[in-house]
Design a protein around this motif. Structure first.
Motif, PDB file in Angstrom:
ATOM      1  N   THR A  87     -39.282  29.840  14.443  1.00 17.62           N
ATOM      2  CA  THR A  87     -38.644  30.862  13.608  1.00 17.62           C
ATOM      3  C   THR A  87     -38.655  32.240  14.253  1.00 17.62           C
ATOM      4  O   THR A  87     -38.331  33.217  13.598  1.00 17.62           O
ATOM      5  CB  THR A  87     -39.351  30.952  12.240  1.00 17.62           C
ATOM      6  OG1 THR A  87     -40.725  31.297  12.445  1.00 17.62           O
ATOM      7  CG2 THR A  87     -39.246  29.652  11.486  1.00 17.62           C
ATOM      8  N   TYR A  88     -39.028  32.306  15.542  1.00 13.79           N
ATOM      9  CA  TYR A  88     -39.061  33.597  16.229  1.00 13.79           C
ATOM     10  C   TYR A  88     -37.656  34.195  16.252  1.00 13.79           C
ATOM     11  O   TYR A  88     -36.681  33.509  16.566  1.00 13.79           O
ATOM     12  CB  TYR A  88     -39.582  33.419  17.656  1.00 13.79           C
ATOM     13  CG  TYR A  88     -39.965  34.712  18.319  1.00 13.79           C
ATOM     14  CD1 TYR A  88     -41.191  35.298  18.040  1.00 13.79           C
ATOM     15  CD2 TYR A  88     -39.113  35.348  19.201  1.00 13.79           C
ATOM     16  CE1 TYR A  88     -41.561  36.478  18.637  1.00 13.79           C
ATOM     17  CE2 TYR A  88     -39.467  36.534  19.808  1.00 13.79           C
ATOM     18  CZ  TYR A  88     -40.694  37.100  19.522  1.00 13.79           C
ATOM     19  OH  TYR A  88     -41.053  38.281  20.106  1.00 13.79           O
ATOM     20  N   PRO A  89     -37.513  35.483  15.905  1.00 15.74           N
ATOM     21  CA  PRO A  89     -36.169  36.084  15.838  1.00 15.74           C
ATOM     22  C   PRO A  89     -35.496  36.130  17.207  1.00 15.74           C
ATOM     23  O   PRO A  89     -36.106  36.490  18.200  1.00 15.74           O
ATOM     24  CB  PRO A  89     -36.426  37.489  15.300  1.00 15.74           C
ATOM     25  CG  PRO A  89     -37.881  37.697  15.318  1.00 15.74           C
ATOM     26  CD  PRO A  89     -38.551  36.409  15.531  1.00 15.74           C
ATOM     27  N   ARG A  96     -37.713  43.382  13.266  1.00 17.68           N
ATOM     28  CA  ARG A  96     -37.768  41.958  12.913  1.00 17.68           C
ATOM     29  C   ARG A  96     -38.905  41.244  13.639  1.00 17.68           C
ATOM     30  O   ARG A  96     -39.574  40.388  13.066  1.00 17.68           O
ATOM     31  CB  ARG A  96     -36.436  41.275  13.238  1.00 17.68           C
ATOM     32  CG  ARG A  96     -35.319  41.765  12.323  1.00 17.68           C
ATOM     33  CD  ARG A  96     -34.150  40.903  12.432  1.00 17.68           C
ATOM     34  NE  ARG A  96     -34.470  39.637  11.758  1.00 17.68           N
ATOM     35  CZ  ARG A  96     -33.649  38.636  11.664  1.00 17.68           C
ATOM     36  NH1 ARG A  96     -32.453  38.736  12.198  1.00 17.68           N
ATOM     37  NH2 ARG A  96     -33.990  37.535  11.045  1.00 17.68           N
ATOM     38  N   HIS A 100     -42.092  39.523  11.916  1.00 20.65           N
ATOM     39  CA  HIS A 100     -42.405  38.122  12.202  1.00 20.65           C
ATOM     40  C   HIS A 100     -43.889  37.959  12.533  1.00 20.65           C
ATOM     41  O   HIS A 100     -44.549  37.052  12.032  1.00 20.65           O
ATOM     42  CB  HIS A 100     -41.534  37.636  13.351  1.00 20.65           C
ATOM     43  CG  HIS A 100     -41.646  36.188  13.628  1.00 20.65           C
ATOM     44  ND1 HIS A 100     -41.102  35.225  12.811  1.00 20.65           N
ATOM     45  CD2 HIS A 100     -42.268  35.514  14.626  1.00 20.65           C
ATOM     46  CE1 HIS A 100     -41.372  34.022  13.294  1.00 20.65           C
ATOM     47  NE2 HIS A 100     -42.079  34.178  14.406  1.00 20.65           N
TER      48      HIS A 100
END
Length: 104
Positions: A87-89, A96, A100
């Motif tokens: 789910t790392y941007p 962001r 995270h």
């Protein structure tokens, strides 16, 4: 049933349900690699921590086989690392990325 066992069962079920439900089929290979890599790192870290008596686990799943906590370092922490990476941007937005890291 002990509360530790209940917490472990819920944790195992949550990890399995999240993996099946939230990891898309096309990136399951990447998820496996990140899970195994995090599992390896956590095992080495906790093995030496227990060996040098820096940490002790009062509740262990296999008390006669090992002094390590099996579920915590073989399922839960690697699952966190796997979902962190998946789910790392992708954007380079600093806000962001910081959010995270704070979330995880």
């Amino acid at each position: 049933m002990k509360k530790e066992v209940v917490i472990l069962v819920i944790s195992w079920l949550l990890v399995i349900i999240l993996y099946i439900g939230k990891v898309p089929r096309d990136i399951k290979g990447k998820a496996h690699i990140s899970f195994l890599f995090a599992q390896t790192l956590s095992w080495v870290y906790i093995f030496y921590s227990v060996y040098f008596k820096r940490v002790e686990f009062p509740f262990r799943e296999f008390p006669y086989a090992t002094k390590l906590s099996f579920s915590l370092y073989y399922m839960i922490y690697p699952a966190f690392a796997m979902f962190f990476e998946l789910t790392y941007p992708k954007s380079k937005s600093g806000v962001r990325i910081i959010l995270h890291y704070v979330l995880f």
